[in-house]
Motif scaffolding. Structure first.
Motif, short mmCIF file in Angstrom:
data_model
loop_
_atom_site.label_atom_id
_atom_site.label_comp_id
_atom_site.label_asym_id
_atom_site.label_seq_id
_atom_site.Cartn_x
_atom_site.Cartn_y
_atom_site.Cartn_z
N GLY A 1 0.70 -1.36 0.01
CA GLY A 1 -0.09 -0.10 -0.02
C GLY A 1 0.77 1.37 0.03
O GLY A 1 2.09 1.26 0.64
N GLN B 1 0.38 5.71 0.59
CA GLN B 1 -0.51 6.60 1.25
C GLN B 1 0.12 8.04 0.79
O GLN B 1 1.32 8.25 0.97
CB GLN B 1 -0.72 6.76 2.59
CG GLN B 1 -1.87 5.76 3.04
CD GLN B 1 -1.99 5.60 4.60
OE1 GLN B 1 -1.35 6.25 5.48
NE2 GLN B 1 -3.07 5.05 5.34
N TRP C 1 -4.78 10.21 -0.03
CA TRP C 1 -4.84 9.12 -1.00
C TRP C 1 -4.30 7.87 -0.38
O TRP C 1 -3.41 7.96 0.35
CB TRP C 1 -4.10 9.58 -2.42
CG TRP C 1 -4.07 8.52 -3.49
CD1 TRP C 1 -5.15 8.40 -4.36
CD2 TRP C 1 -3.13 7.65 -4.01
NE1 TRP C 1 -4.86 7.31 -5.36
CE2 TRP C 1 -3.59 7.04 -5.24
CE3 TRP C 1 -1.75 7.47 -3.56
CZ2 TRP C 1 -2.75 5.95 -5.77
CZ3 TRP C 1 -0.95 6.47 -4.08
CH2 TRP C 1 -1.29 5.79 -5.21
N ASP C 2 -5.05 6.77 -0.64
CA ASP C 2 -4.39 5.47 0.11
C ASP C 2 -4.90 4.36 -1.02
O ASP C 2 -6.13 3.92 -1.35
CB ASP C 2 -5.41 5.16 1.37
CG ASP C 2 -4.89 4.06 2.04
OD1 ASP C 2 -4.23 3.28 1.40
OD2 ASP C 2 -5.01 3.87 3.22
N TYR C 3 -3.82 3.99 -1.59
CA TYR C 3 -4.12 2.83 -2.63
C TYR C 3 -3.19 1.60 -2.35
O TYR C 3 -2.24 1.67 -1.95
CB TYR C 3 -3.59 3.40 -4.03
CG TYR C 3 -3.88 2.57 -5.19
CD1 TYR C 3 -4.91 2.55 -5.78
CD2 TYR C 3 -2.72 2.02 -5.74
CE1 TYR C 3 -5.32 1.93 -6.79
CE2 TYR C 3 -3.04 1.12 -7.08
CZ TYR C 3 -4.18 1.29 -7.44
OH TYR C 3 -4.48 0.65 -8.80
N ARG C 4 -3.91 0.36 -2.72
CA ARG C 4 -3.44 -1.05 -2.35
C ARG C 4 -3.13 -1.78 -3.61
O ARG C 4 -3.96 -1.60 -4.34
CB ARG C 4 -4.03 -1.69 -1.40
CG ARG C 4 -4.14 -1.13 -0.02
CD ARG C 4 -4.44 -1.88 1.34
NE ARG C 4 -4.44 -1.25 2.40
CZ ARG C 4 -4.76 -1.93 3.51
NH1 ARG C 4 -4.78 -3.37 3.56
NH2 ARG C 4 -4.70 -1.42 4.74
N PRO D 1 -2.33 8.77 -9.30
CA PRO D 1 -3.37 8.94 -8.28
C PRO D 1 -4.69 9.40 -8.84
O PRO D 1 -4.63 10.54 -9.44
CB PRO D 1 -2.69 9.69 -7.31
CG PRO D 1 -1.25 9.55 -7.37
CD PRO D 1 -1.09 9.55 -8.95
N ASN E 1 -8.59 7.02 -3.59
CA ASN E 1 -8.25 5.37 -3.41
C ASN E 1 -8.07 4.88 -4.58
O ASN E 1 -8.17 3.77 -4.85
CB ASN E 1 -9.12 4.90 -2.35
CG ASN E 1 -10.61 4.72 -2.88
OD1 ASN E 1 -11.03 5.32 -3.98
ND2 ASN E 1 -11.21 4.07 -2.17
N GLN E 2 -8.09 5.42 -5.81
CA GLN E 2 -7.96 4.96 -7.30
C GLN E 2 -6.93 5.29 -7.85
O GLN E 2 -6.14 6.41 -7.67
CB GLN E 2 -9.26 5.30 -8.06
CG GLN E 2 -10.57 5.00 -7.51
CD GLN E 2 -10.78 3.26 -7.33
OE1 GLN E 2 -10.30 2.70 -8.35
NE2 GLN E 2 -11.28 3.07 -6.15
N ALA E 3 -6.57 4.82 -8.93
CA ALA E 3 -5.32 5.06 -9.90
C ALA E 3 -5.29 4.56 -11.14
O ALA E 3 -5.88 3.78 -11.54
CB ALA E 3 -3.91 4.43 -9.27
#
Length: 221
Positions: free
Chosen positions: A80, A82, A92-95, A152, A156-158
């Protein structure tokens, strides 16, 4: 008292140093000057840092972290990323942690605001054997390497705007009936599918084949 401390350091920023640490499960990122004076702190990250944090020119913290329920759970395992404001708000938080890909180790912020991200890329034993792999070292799958450039989006998307796969750059010299057959000495730009082991020796369950530890951006290339 007994402390459990893990520290990940990053490059200096105009005479300042940025690093994350975990003390008894409390994850904090510090920005300090060369006297050790604390300029800023980002307190109580939910999850532990996996590699170096980065600071953008507009004072946003980019924080790679170790997610839960990872397929590969060894040193450098991430999952992940951030982006956090100067005041500590998670923007923003993306995994990247699923059955096909898992972020690990380093990232690299780009001048256009995107991020370069390292990721393990899962291949089945059948795919590895078709590519010319002769030994799976007792593992049921093999994780190769991928690099993504992420834009980003939202919170939470990319968008993946560019991608590179080691799997597209293989060679083997053991079986002409399988993929990627050739003369290894004539192709230094390709990776021998039979190089190395699948998983670290002595680490049960680790199935990474090749992995990069860090990534940088070369503006000229």
């Amino acid at each position: 008292p007994t402390f459990n401390i893990t520290t990940h350091t990053a490059s200096a920023y105009d005479g300042l140093a940025l690093f994350s640490e975990s003390i008894n499960g409390d994850n904090i990122t510090y920005l300090i000057d060369h006297h050790g004076t604390i300029i800023q702190r980002w307190l109580h990250h939910d999850l532990n840092a996996v590699s170096m944090p980065y600071l953008t020119s507009d004072k946003r913290l980019i924080y790679p972290y170790k997610a839960s329920n990872l397929d590969i759970n060894t040193g450098g395992s991430g999952g992940g990323i951030q982006i956090i404001s100067w005041s500590g708000e998670i923007l923003w938080d993306y995994r990247i942690a699923n059955e096909t890909y898992q972020h690990h180790h380093d990232i690299e912020p780009l001048p256009n605001g995107n991020l370069l991200v390292l990721a393990w890329h899962r291949k089945t034993s059948a795919e590895a054997e078709q590519a010319g792999r002769q030994s799976m070292d007792g593992k049921v799958d093999l994780w190769s390497e991928a690099i993504f450039e992420l834009e980003p989006i939202g919170t939470n998307q990319a968008n993946i705007v560019w991608e590179w796969y080691m799997w597209d750059h293989l060679i083997q010299d053991v079986d002409a009936t399988l993929d990627h057959f050739g003369v290894i000495a004539d192709a230094p730009e390709l990776m021998d599918i039979n190089a190395g082991t699948v998983g670290r020796v002595g680490q049960a369950g680790s199935r990474s084949w090749m992995h990069f530890n860090t990534i940088d951006y070369n503006e000229d290339h």
